[in-house]
Design a protein around this motif. Sequence first.
Motif, PDB file in Angstrom:
ATOM      1  N   ARG A 116       0.899  -1.156   0.036  1.00  0.00           N
ATOM      2  CA  ARG A 116       0.022   0.068   0.051  1.00  0.00           C
ATOM      3  C   ARG A 116       0.931   1.145  -0.232  1.00  0.00           C
ATOM      4  NH1 ARG A 116      -1.757  -3.918   3.164  1.00  0.00           N
ATOM      5  NH2 ARG A 116      -4.104  -4.450   3.086  1.00  0.00           N
ATOM      6  N   THR A 117       0.114   2.408  -0.193  1.00  0.00           N
ATOM      7  CA  THR A 117       0.720   3.619   0.107  1.00  0.00           C
ATOM      8  C   THR A 117       1.475   3.993   1.567  1.00  0.00           C
ATOM      9  OG1 THR A 117      -0.968   5.073   0.013  1.00  0.00           O
ATOM     10  CG2 THR A 117      -0.230   4.558  -2.106  1.00  0.00           C
ATOM     11  N   ARG A 118       0.802   3.157   2.244  1.00  0.00           N
ATOM     12  CA  ARG A 118       1.147   3.291   3.853  1.00  0.00           C
ATOM     13  C   ARG A 118       1.864   1.931   4.290  1.00  0.00           C
ATOM     14  NH1 ARG A 118      -4.072   3.457   6.432  1.00  0.00           N
ATOM     15  NH2 ARG A 118      -4.955   2.857   4.519  1.00  0.00           N
ATOM     16  N   ALA A 119       2.839   2.218   4.868  1.00  0.00           N
ATOM     17  CA  ALA A 119       3.634   1.134   5.692  1.00  0.00           C
ATOM     18  C   ALA A 119       3.175   0.914   6.808  1.00  0.00           C
ATOM     19  CB  ALA A 119       5.164   1.085   5.422  1.00  0.00           C
ATOM     20  N   PHE A 120       2.902  -0.246   7.456  1.00  0.00           N
ATOM     21  CA  PHE A 120       2.432  -0.493   8.546  1.00  0.00           C
ATOM     22  C   PHE A 120       3.676  -1.132   9.495  1.00  0.00           C
ATOM     23  CE2 PHE A 120      -1.376  -0.317   6.491  1.00  0.00           C
ATOM     24  CZ  PHE A 120      -2.356   0.372   7.356  1.00  0.00           C
ATOM     25  N   ILE A 121       4.021  -0.861  10.465  1.00  0.00           N
ATOM     26  CA  ILE A 121       5.267  -1.332  11.148  1.00  0.00           C
ATOM     27  C   ILE A 121       4.750  -1.681  12.739  1.00  0.00           C
ATOM     28  CG2 ILE A 121       7.724  -0.894  12.071  1.00  0.00           C
ATOM     29  CD1 ILE A 121       7.913   1.125   9.784  1.00  0.00           C
ATOM     30  N   ALA A 122       4.881  -2.779  12.952  1.00  0.00           N
ATOM     31  CA  ALA A 122       4.434  -3.354  14.258  1.00  0.00           C
ATOM     32  C   ALA A 122       5.653  -3.171  15.387  1.00  0.00           C
ATOM     33  CB  ALA A 122       4.092  -4.929  14.139  1.00  0.00           C
TER      34      ALA A 122
ATOM     35  N   GLN B 120      -4.161 -14.046  25.653  1.00  0.00           N
ATOM     36  CA  GLN B 120      -4.216 -15.325  25.481  1.00  0.00           C
ATOM     37  C   GLN B 120      -3.529 -15.619  24.161  1.00  0.00           C
ATOM     38  OE1 GLN B 120      -7.767 -17.498  26.391  1.00  0.00           O
ATOM     39  NE2 GLN B 120      -8.356 -15.758  27.907  1.00  0.00           N
ATOM     40  N   GLY B 121      -3.726 -14.611  23.195  1.00  0.00           N
ATOM     41  CA  GLY B 121      -3.474 -15.154  21.694  1.00  0.00           C
ATOM     42  C   GLY B 121      -2.052 -14.608  21.305  1.00  0.00           C
ATOM     43  N   ARG B 122      -1.728 -13.403  22.210  1.00  0.00           N
ATOM     44  CA  ARG B 122      -0.441 -12.495  21.697  1.00  0.00           C
ATOM     45  C   ARG B 122       0.636 -12.566  22.934  1.00  0.00           C
ATOM     46  NH1 ARG B 122       0.080 -10.720  16.475  1.00  0.00           N
ATOM     47  NH2 ARG B 122      -1.998 -10.152  15.688  1.00  0.00           N
ATOM     48  N   GLY B 123       0.058 -12.987  24.124  1.00  0.00           N
ATOM     49  CA  GLY B 123       1.235 -12.978  25.072  1.00  0.00           C
ATOM     50  C   GLY B 123       1.660 -11.811  25.936  1.00  0.00           C
ATOM     51  N   THR B 124       2.623 -11.607  26.488  1.00  0.00           N
ATOM     52  CA  THR B 124       3.115 -10.322  27.357  1.00  0.00           C
ATOM     53  C   THR B 124       3.744  -9.340  26.169  1.00  0.00           C
ATOM     54  OG1 THR B 124       5.192 -11.341  27.622  1.00  0.00           O
ATOM     55  CG2 THR B 124       3.367 -11.760  29.378  1.00  0.00           C
ATOM     56  N   SER B 125       3.603  -8.191  26.928  1.00  0.00           N
ATOM     57  CA  SER B 125       4.302  -7.069  25.870  1.00  0.00           C
ATOM     58  C   SER B 125       5.744  -6.957  25.513  1.00  0.00           C
ATOM     59  CB  SER B 125       3.949  -5.691  26.683  1.00  0.00           C
ATOM     60  OG  SER B 125       4.421  -4.506  25.708  1.00  0.00           O
ATOM     61  N   ARG B 126       5.926  -6.875  24.297  1.00  0.00           N
ATOM     62  CA  ARG B 126       7.409  -6.930  23.655  1.00  0.00           C
ATOM     63  C   ARG B 126       7.451  -5.950  22.694  1.00  0.00           C
ATOM     64  NH1 ARG B 126       3.996 -11.113  22.973  1.00  0.00           N
ATOM     65  NH2 ARG B 126       4.793 -11.802  20.954  1.00  0.00           N
ATOM     66  N   SER B 127       8.573  -5.134  23.009  1.00  0.00           N
ATOM     67  CA  SER B 127       8.788  -3.762  22.021  1.00  0.00           C
ATOM     68  C   SER B 127       9.935  -4.072  21.088  1.00  0.00           C
ATOM     69  CB  SER B 127       9.210  -2.695  22.888  1.00  0.00           C
ATOM     70  OG  SER B 127       8.464  -2.660  23.996  1.00  0.00           O
ATOM     71  N   MET B 128       9.920  -3.515  20.036  1.00  0.00           N
ATOM     72  CA  MET B 128      11.074  -3.566  19.051  1.00  0.00           C
ATOM     73  C   MET B 128      12.006  -2.243  19.547  1.00  0.00           C
ATOM     74  SD  MET B 128      10.896  -2.833  14.596  1.00  0.00           S
ATOM     75  CE  MET B 128       9.835  -4.035  14.376  1.00  0.00           C
ATOM     76  N   THR B 129      13.177  -2.475  19.326  1.00  0.00           N
ATOM     77  CA  THR B 129      13.919  -1.436  19.771  1.00  0.00           C
ATOM     78  C   THR B 129      13.726  -0.145  18.853  1.00  0.00           C
ATOM     79  OG1 THR B 129      16.067  -2.294  18.554  1.00  0.00           O
ATOM     80  CG2 THR B 129      15.706  -3.106  20.586  1.00  0.00           C
ATOM     81  N   ILE B 130      14.352   0.972  19.201  1.00  0.00           N
ATOM     82  CA  ILE B 130      14.133   2.190  18.598  1.00  0.00           C
ATOM     83  C   ILE B 130      15.132   1.821  16.897  1.00  0.00           C
ATOM     84  CG2 ILE B 130      15.079   4.510  18.150  1.00  0.00           C
ATOM     85  CD1 ILE B 130      14.433   5.099  21.107  1.00  0.00           C
TER      86      ILE B 130
ATOM     87  N   VAL C 142      13.010  -0.442  14.694  1.00  0.00           N
ATOM     88  CA  VAL C 142      12.000   0.504  14.017  1.00  0.00           C
ATOM     89  C   VAL C 142      12.573   1.474  12.978  1.00  0.00           C
ATOM     90  CG1 VAL C 142       9.999   2.242  14.462  1.00  0.00           C
ATOM     91  CG2 VAL C 142      10.567   0.471  16.124  1.00  0.00           C
ATOM     92  N   LEU C 143      13.640   2.004  13.293  1.00  0.00           N
ATOM     93  CA  LEU C 143      14.508   2.809  12.265  1.00  0.00           C
ATOM     94  C   LEU C 143      14.641   2.241  10.957  1.00  0.00           C
ATOM     95  CD1 LEU C 143      16.579   5.323  14.582  1.00  0.00           C
ATOM     96  CD2 LEU C 143      14.229   5.552  13.684  1.00  0.00           C
ATOM     97  N   ARG C 144      15.229   1.023  11.328  1.00  0.00           N
ATOM     98  CA  ARG C 144      15.757   0.281  10.232  1.00  0.00           C
ATOM     99  C   ARG C 144      14.530  -0.132   9.265  1.00  0.00           C
ATOM    100  NH1 ARG C 144      19.374  -2.631  13.897  1.00  0.00           N
ATOM    101  NH2 ARG C 144      17.530  -3.993  14.217  1.00  0.00           N
ATOM    102  N   GLU C 145      13.416  -0.421   9.858  1.00  0.00           N
ATOM    103  CA  GLU C 145      12.210  -0.602   8.992  1.00  0.00           C
ATOM    104  C   GLU C 145      11.628   0.535   8.399  1.00  0.00           C
ATOM    105  OE1 GLU C 145       9.370  -3.421   9.472  1.00  0.00           O
ATOM    106  OE2 GLU C 145      10.155  -5.077  10.779  1.00  0.00           O
ATOM    107  N   VAL C 146      11.685   1.670   9.044  1.00  0.00           N
ATOM    108  CA  VAL C 146      10.994   2.938   8.203  1.00  0.00           C
ATOM    109  C   VAL C 146      12.224   3.131   7.385  1.00  0.00           C
ATOM    110  CG1 VAL C 146      10.662   5.304   8.775  1.00  0.00           C
ATOM    111  CG2 VAL C 146      10.123   3.700  10.515  1.00  0.00           C
ATOM    112  N   GLU C 147      13.399   3.172   7.434  1.00  0.00           N
ATOM    113  CA  GLU C 147      14.289   3.379   6.271  1.00  0.00           C
ATOM    114  C   GLU C 147      13.929   2.383   5.167  1.00  0.00           C
ATOM    115  OE1 GLU C 147      18.889   4.286   5.829  1.00  0.00           O
ATOM    116  OE2 GLU C 147      18.245   2.359   6.951  1.00  0.00           O
ATOM    117  N   HIS C 148      13.632   1.236   5.238  1.00  0.00           N
ATOM    118  CA  HIS C 148      13.478   0.112   4.436  1.00  0.00           C
ATOM    119  C   HIS C 148      12.200   0.608   3.440  1.00  0.00           C
ATOM    120  CE1 HIS C 148      13.458  -3.581   2.341  1.00  0.00           C
ATOM    121  NE2 HIS C 148      11.970  -3.744   2.578  1.00  0.00           N
ATOM    122  N   HIS C 149      11.093   0.991   4.335  1.00  0.00           N
ATOM    123  CA  HIS C 149       9.940   1.302   3.669  1.00  0.00           C
ATOM    124  C   HIS C 149      10.122   2.425   2.646  1.00  0.00           C
ATOM    125  CE1 HIS C 149       7.356  -2.081   4.717  1.00  0.00           C
ATOM    126  NE2 HIS C 149       7.983  -2.002   5.993  1.00  0.00           N
TER     127      HIS C 149
END
Length: 396
Positions: free
Chosen positions: A116-122, A138-148, A151-158
Amino acid sequence: MSNSDTVTPEVISLGCRLNIAESERMKAMLADAGDVVVVNSCAVTSEAVRQTRQAIRKARRSRPNARLIVTGCAADIERDQIANMPEVDGLIANASKLDPRSWNVPLPVAPPPPTRTRAFIAVQNGCDHACTFCVIPQGRGTSRSMTIEGVLREVEHHLALGAREVVLTGVDVTSWGHDLPNTPPLGDLVGAVLKTFPELDRLRMSSLDGIEIDPNLFELFASETRLMPHLHLSLQHGHDLILKRMKRRHSRNDAVALVHDLKARRPDLAIGADLIAGFPTETDDHHAANLSIIEELDIVHGHIFPYSPRPGTPAARMPQVERGIIKARAAELRQAVAQRRTQWLDGLVGEILPVLSERDGTGYAPNYARVDLPKDTPAGAMVDIEIRSIEGGLLR
């Protein structure tokens, strides 16, 4: 899974924006997997489970010879129910669906190009809270975060692939950073993305828990033009007693104060919210408070959910509201949101709005109003559109 030159794997995504982001990764991962259909399921309500089952049956009819795999929340929460469907060839646990080893495909897998024209980054997954109605932990488990840095690497890629808008998403996005060293707040991540990529046209946030909006994120929403003026709140209800029974951490006044303070700084901010109709023990007065908060918060993007008991949740053991009453209250909430939304759209007529075009001939303004575009508008273009009318809920 065998390769095939004649068939293309298909990933069917249901539910939240996080599922959309994960489905994009699975599409890239399974590019050479052959005749495979994956249903990335949702189980947030009983209706979502019904739609998952419906999607499975439809997928089997359209691809009778494909290997049909189900993953997502319903594959965990409703595992026996889904596994026993004759159309289903196998299940993959939600926590394993982005692991190439679960699919028997080669490592490593590059991040996918945006479809899409918008990139969704989890940026976050899972949830540490215990809302009494919610089955998602129950389906997703406890909270886990991607490091800054991640995230920056994924944004750069998109961005390199042409994305004009990035959407940061997750199960409980405002809990991002709670599990990282020094527990950075979400505002630090949002600020880092905007600072690192001045060429990024638009940054949009998915649903947020208002009580956890930190001062830095508040300031960015109030003043940063590249952070879209669109705040979708995980509100759930407009009455304090029901919020308490839901085990939510905010009050009605907390939500009202947040929106009032933000709109005082940024009047064009469009408010969205999730609202549940017919939560156990809900009276007519409680429902009236739910209706009134639509006007008080000026909710123009409303997601209305008729309450349905989910397996193993405390709310399922509370005194239930009659299904007919729930249905009627949900209809009233939808009507109230539709009325407020129509008034809001009417107020946009005559304005010139920058619109990011999609592949279907429409596009989104910064405030998430959807606009019907001229037929020759290419996907991914940013165009200034003078709004002249409303038709079918679209600005034209």
